[in-house]
Design an enzyme around this catalytic site. Sequence first.
Site, PDB file in Angstrom:
ATOM      1  N   GLU A   1      -2.164   0.797   7.437  1.00 23.01           N
ATOM      2  CA  GLU A   1      -2.315   2.545   7.254  1.00 23.01           C
ATOM      3  C   GLU A   1      -3.732   2.436   6.544  1.00 23.01           C
ATOM      4  OE1 GLU A   1       0.158   4.332   4.153  1.00 23.01           O
ATOM      5  OE2 GLU A   1      -0.719   6.059   4.269  1.00 23.01           O
TER       6      GLU A   1
ATOM      7  N   ARG B   1       6.945 -11.071   2.613  1.00 26.91           N
ATOM      8  CA  ARG B   1       5.731 -10.515   2.143  1.00 26.91           C
ATOM      9  C   ARG B   1       5.004 -11.638   1.544  1.00 26.91           C
ATOM     10  NH1 ARG B   1       4.875  -4.903   1.991  1.00 26.91           N
ATOM     11  NH2 ARG B   1       2.978  -5.085   0.391  1.00 26.91           N
TER      12      ARG B   1
ATOM     13  N   LYS C   1      -1.932  -2.099  -2.311  1.00 29.45           N
ATOM     14  CA  LYS C   1      -3.225  -1.232  -1.926  1.00 29.45           C
ATOM     15  C   LYS C   1      -3.376  -0.198  -2.936  1.00 29.45           C
ATOM     16  CE  LYS C   1      -2.346  -0.717   2.422  1.00 29.45           C
ATOM     17  NZ  LYS C   1      -2.674  -0.049   3.682  1.00 29.45           N
TER      18      LYS C   1
HETATM   19  P1  ATP Z   1       0.637  -2.077   0.451  1.00 29.43           P
HETATM   20  O1  ATP Z   1       1.687  -2.081  -0.471  1.00 29.43           O
HETATM   21  O2  ATP Z   1      -0.615  -2.900   0.037  1.00 29.43           O
HETATM   22  O3  ATP Z   1       0.166  -0.682   0.590  1.00 29.43           O
HETATM   23  P2  ATP Z   1       1.545  -1.787   3.143  1.00 29.43           P
HETATM   24  O4  ATP Z   1       2.452  -2.680   3.724  1.00 29.43           O
HETATM   25  O5  ATP Z   1       2.003  -0.460   2.862  1.00 29.43           O
HETATM   26  O6  ATP Z   1       0.960  -2.516   1.982  1.00 29.43           O
HETATM   27  P3  ATP Z   1      -0.132  -1.367   5.633  1.00 29.43           P
HETATM   28  O7  ATP Z   1      -1.140  -0.943   5.688  1.00 29.43           O
HETATM   29  O8  ATP Z   1       1.238  -0.630   5.939  1.00 29.43           O
HETATM   30  O9  ATP Z   1       0.266  -1.802   3.961  1.00 29.43           O
HETATM   31  O10 ATP Z   1       0.394  -2.788   6.260  1.00 29.43           O
HETATM   32  C1  ATP Z   1      -0.001  -3.386   7.512  1.00 29.43           C
HETATM   33  C2  ATP Z   1       0.802  -4.465   7.870  1.00 29.43           C
HETATM   34  O11 ATP Z   1       0.574  -5.361   7.135  1.00 29.43           O
HETATM   35  C3  ATP Z   1       2.180  -4.106   7.826  1.00 29.43           C
HETATM   36  O12 ATP Z   1       3.081  -4.701   8.653  1.00 29.43           O
HETATM   37  C4  ATP Z   1       2.688  -4.820   6.625  1.00 29.43           C
HETATM   38  O13 ATP Z   1       4.077  -5.201   6.749  1.00 29.43           O
HETATM   39  C5  ATP Z   1       1.623  -6.037   6.474  1.00 29.43           C
HETATM   40  N1  ATP Z   1       1.650  -6.334   5.190  1.00 29.43           N
HETATM   41  C6  ATP Z   1       1.212  -5.498   3.982  1.00 29.43           C
HETATM   42  N2  ATP Z   1       1.126  -6.586   3.042  1.00 29.43           N
HETATM   43  C7  ATP Z   1       1.629  -7.542   3.180  1.00 29.43           C
HETATM   44  C8  ATP Z   1       1.869  -8.753   2.467  1.00 29.43           C
HETATM   45  N3  ATP Z   1       1.716  -8.902   1.246  1.00 29.43           N
HETATM   46  N4  ATP Z   1       2.160  -9.948   3.242  1.00 29.43           N
HETATM   47  C9  ATP Z   1       2.506  -9.851   4.408  1.00 29.43           C
HETATM   48  N5  ATP Z   1       2.277  -8.587   5.063  1.00 29.43           N
HETATM   49  C10 ATP Z   1       1.751  -7.832   4.521  1.00 29.43           C
HETATM   50 MG    MG Z   2       2.500   1.094   4.687  1.00 29.38          MG
END
Ligand code: ATP
Ligand code: MG
Length: 554
Positions: free
Chosen positions: A37, A262, A272
């Site tokens: 995102e 994760r 984020k």
């Molecule tokens: P955040 O909580 O930081 O906003 P998010 O999962 O909402 O993280 P996205 O931009 O949606 O952030 O993530 C893109 C991809 O990266 C998704 O498939 C997510 O599962 C993966 N991802 C995000 N954070 C992690 C992490 N800490 N470890 C492994 N994969 C991750």
């Molecule tokens: Mg997300």
Amino acid sequence: MSTNETQLPANFIRQIIADDRASNKHNGKVATRFPPEPNGYLHIGHAKSICLNFGTALENNGTCNLRFDDTNPEKESVEFMESIQRDVQWLGFTWDALYHASDYFEQLYEYAIQLIEQGQAYVDSLSAEQIRTYRGTLTEPGKESPDRNRSIAENLELFKRMRAGEFADGEYVLRAKIDMTSPNINMRDPAIYRIRRVHHHRTGEAWCIYPMYDYTHCISDAIEGITHSLCTLEFEDHRPLYDWVLEQLQTPCHPQQIEFARLQLEYTIVSKRKLNQLVTENHVSGWDDPRMPTLAGLRRAGFTPKAIRDFCERIGMTKQNSWIEMGVLEYCIREDLNENALRAMAVLQPLRVIITNYPDNQIESLEISNHPQRPELGKRIVPFAKVILIEQDDFAEIPPKKYKRLILGGEVRLRGSYVIKCNEVIKDAEGNISELHCTYDLDTLGKNPEGRKVRGVIHWVSEQHAHAAEVRLYSRLFSVPQPDNEANFLNALSRDSLEVLADCRVEASLSNANIDHRYQFERTGYFCLDAIDSINGKLVFNRTVTLRDGWVKD
Ligand code: ATP
Ligand code: MG
């Protein structure tokens, strides 16, 4: 980048994919996607997902798309989209196609119409608050909305009017009609569209209704022909919804969702939202502050893509959430830099040393070579002269036990140069040491005369040849291993994660220091030029990591 020819360690995802290919599932094809995102910069947790998705495609001769999951326009921006592309490429990966969930808004809308026509979605006028109370809990079933049995014709009309902008934000939502008694709360008629009048960075004002993540994600995957939709564990409970939507719509392709743990890294955070807070509240200098766990921050600190990819492989792929020690990441960068960094000498806190018996105007060009495995990285000419600089803490008036450096009346070897002996300590009016008077021994260049015991080797630079530099020493941003678990993570911020040494001196060879290079400064650590602040000939070095792990508990 090409795949590694050596045997990669097994993990459950590699196993699933190998089995699928063997059984010719998805016609033996492998298509993945990385779906960030664009509401922040990528962090080390994303690196795990990037290496997994792009790596899986590379290992299986498949494809991997970069897809912006841009359904939440309030928090998203073009700056974030650009940084994400830059960071994925920097990590060493190339996407086969670049898409946006917003590319599919029209198709998503058509699919929603289809769900309504099939009697599987309805327009609800309950407020967000009411929907929440009607939803029930883990132990209590939900309650059906009075609107649940609206006629298909009425739903169609209302939904079209939602799109046409006839209603206020929040007045209606479109919900999937699944099962209000499902033990899985995600299946209790989740909202799939909401009204939101907000400018979208790609579609502008074209839409005032936006599809929800769960609904959008599975359809986007299906449209792109993704075979394996790899996501983090928190989506496990959403998988039935992912599958439900695709089953109802009979999409031509039904990707398989597979969840993995994760990455959680000690002494930092990978949310984020919280990283954004650090930036907007000025706890750090920006998303690329070298203390940030963002890829931009790690890059600026001197981390290499290779070290980060190596880290992502090393931590493995499991279904158990666990915390990874920061030492693992530091180990990976040391491995890379120990082999690949140029060698140099830098004096971070200079103390002047006059070599009283050295000819006044003499300059010697000493050849130093201190990378036996890769001589081209260690071999250089270093000028030596009568006035040199050493580290303040390489001299002690009152030496601690086992002190191996310079003391009054003692001898020490200067790296690649002579043995010197300290004869006199000069102090200023306040009683601080201002310089040392030493003598050198001509016979000791490159060798220890027989029977001579020298306490240690220290680094140095020639005062007249050295360049001024600022050196920034970073340490962990948080003072507790799991700041995410604190009531307020900001209270766990370390007060001394940045130390700026403004008056350092680096050896002459660094006059052409290059931002693409990494350096091992003898005895002080691995460094790189700061990409932002090294301008107009000013040298600013960031310490990437110390030479050894100083965090190991005794
Ligand atoms: P955040 O909580 O930081 O906003 P998010 O999962 O909402 O993280 P996205 O931009 O949606 O952030 O993530 C893109 C991809 O990266 C998704 O498939 C997510 O599962 C993966 N991802 C995000 N954070 C992690 C992490 N800490 N470890 C492994 N994969 C991750
Ligand atoms: Mg997300």
